[in-house]
Design a protein around this motif. Structure first.
Motif, PDB file in Angstrom:
ATOM      1  N   LEU A  34      -8.551  13.120  -8.984  1.00 52.82           N
ATOM      2  CA  LEU A  34      -7.344  13.625  -8.332  1.00 52.82           C
ATOM      3  C   LEU A  34      -7.363  15.141  -8.193  1.00 52.82           C
ATOM      4  CD1 LEU A  34      -4.666  12.626  -7.133  1.00 52.82           C
ATOM      5  CD2 LEU A  34      -3.618  12.943  -9.385  1.00 52.82           C
ATOM      6  N   ILE A 154       0.836   7.000  -8.410  1.00 48.24           N
ATOM      7  CA  ILE A 154       0.329   7.402  -7.093  1.00 48.24           C
ATOM      8  C   ILE A 154       0.956   6.545  -6.002  1.00 48.24           C
ATOM      9  CG2 ILE A 154      -1.701   7.469  -5.607  1.00 48.24           C
ATOM     10  CD1 ILE A 154      -3.373   8.311  -7.955  1.00 48.24           C
ATOM     11  N   TYR A 198       4.575  14.818  -5.995  1.00 43.61           N
ATOM     12  CA  TYR A 198       3.620  15.477  -6.893  1.00 43.61           C
ATOM     13  C   TYR A 198       4.096  15.464  -8.346  1.00 43.61           C
ATOM     14  CZ  TYR A 198       0.991  16.745  -2.805  1.00 43.61           C
ATOM     15  OH  TYR A 198       0.241  16.670  -1.640  1.00 43.61           O
ATOM     16  N   PHE A 201       2.768  12.245  -9.436  1.00 42.58           N
ATOM     17  CA  PHE A 201       1.332  12.383  -9.701  1.00 42.58           C
ATOM     18  C   PHE A 201       1.101  13.006 -11.077  1.00 42.58           C
ATOM     19  CE2 PHE A 201      -0.514  12.559  -5.105  1.00 42.58           C
ATOM     20  CZ  PHE A 201       0.072  11.337  -4.835  1.00 42.58           C
TER      21      PHE A 201
END
Length: 217
Positions: A34, A154, A198, A201
């Motif tokens: 990632l 994700i 994000y 994430f």
């Protein structure tokens, strides 16, 4: 603190934490590399914005490069993660088709604007892959907590992003010409959603476990 500052801080924090996992934990495969994707986001969406004089590159050109990279990156990690022959065939066909359409298609119009195909490419792929992962997970239930799986975070992030991106991107040029104030409101709302993606994430990176250790246990 503006939403853009928060967005940039979250992306950079996720990138630095992914580098920490890479260097100190040797978590490369666990995080599906990632850090590479996050580095591209920084190079495309943060550095050029803050140092525009040093990077006189058209933003639409950068966004197209981001689209092409994201098609390859997410297409690859989901192809590896979801062990289904049917999914892999359709996923590969979708990625290749979208790449061809974006590379060889008429990507920009006469005003230098990105065309409809390029705009909807990522949402199409993200919706297909995230929903496919949820279905695959439901059909292959195990003893592991779903929140320990990076792909839960994700998939949740890109699914949320895709839904809002469609409402942000499709009327973008119409609003730009007819209602700039509404467009600014939509862009601000989407910036919040972008930040949330994000954050998800980053949470996913925090929940990663050492796969080698878990197998021994």
């Amino acid at each position: 603190m503006s939403i853009n500052v928060i967005y940039e801080s979250v992306v950079i924090s996720a990138f630095l934490y992914s580098i920490y996992l890479l260097i100190f934990k040797r978590f490369a495969k666990q995080q599906s590399y990632l850090y590479i994707y996050l580095l591209v986001v920084i190079m495309v969406d943060i550095i050029p914005v803050n140092y525009s004089d040093s990077f006189p590159i058209n933003r639409n050109t950068l966004f197209l490069a981001y689209i092409l990279f994201s098609l390859l990156y997410f297409g690859s990690i989901y192809h590896i993660k979801i062990k289904s022959g049917r999914f892999r065939f359709l996923n590969l066909a979708l990625v290749i088709s979208l790449l061809i359409l974006n590379i060889y298609g008429n990507t920009f119009d006469n005003d230098g604007r990105i065309n409809f195909i390029a705009i909807v490419s990522l949402p199409m792929l993200f919706l297909y892959e995230s929903i496919s992962w949820y279905l695959f997970k439901l059909e292959n239930i195990d003893e592991n907590k779903i929140m320990d799986d990076l792909f839960f975070w994700i998939s949740s992030g890109i699914l949320t992003w895709s839904v809002f991106f469609i409402f942000r991107a499709i009327p973008m040029y119409f609003l730009q010409d007819n209602d700039p104030q509404l467009l600014n409101l939509v862009i601000t709302a989407f910036s919040v959603v972008n930040t949330i993606m994000y954050i998800l994430f980053l949470i996913g990176l925090i929940f990663i476990k050492d796969e080698r250790t878990s197998r021994r246990n």
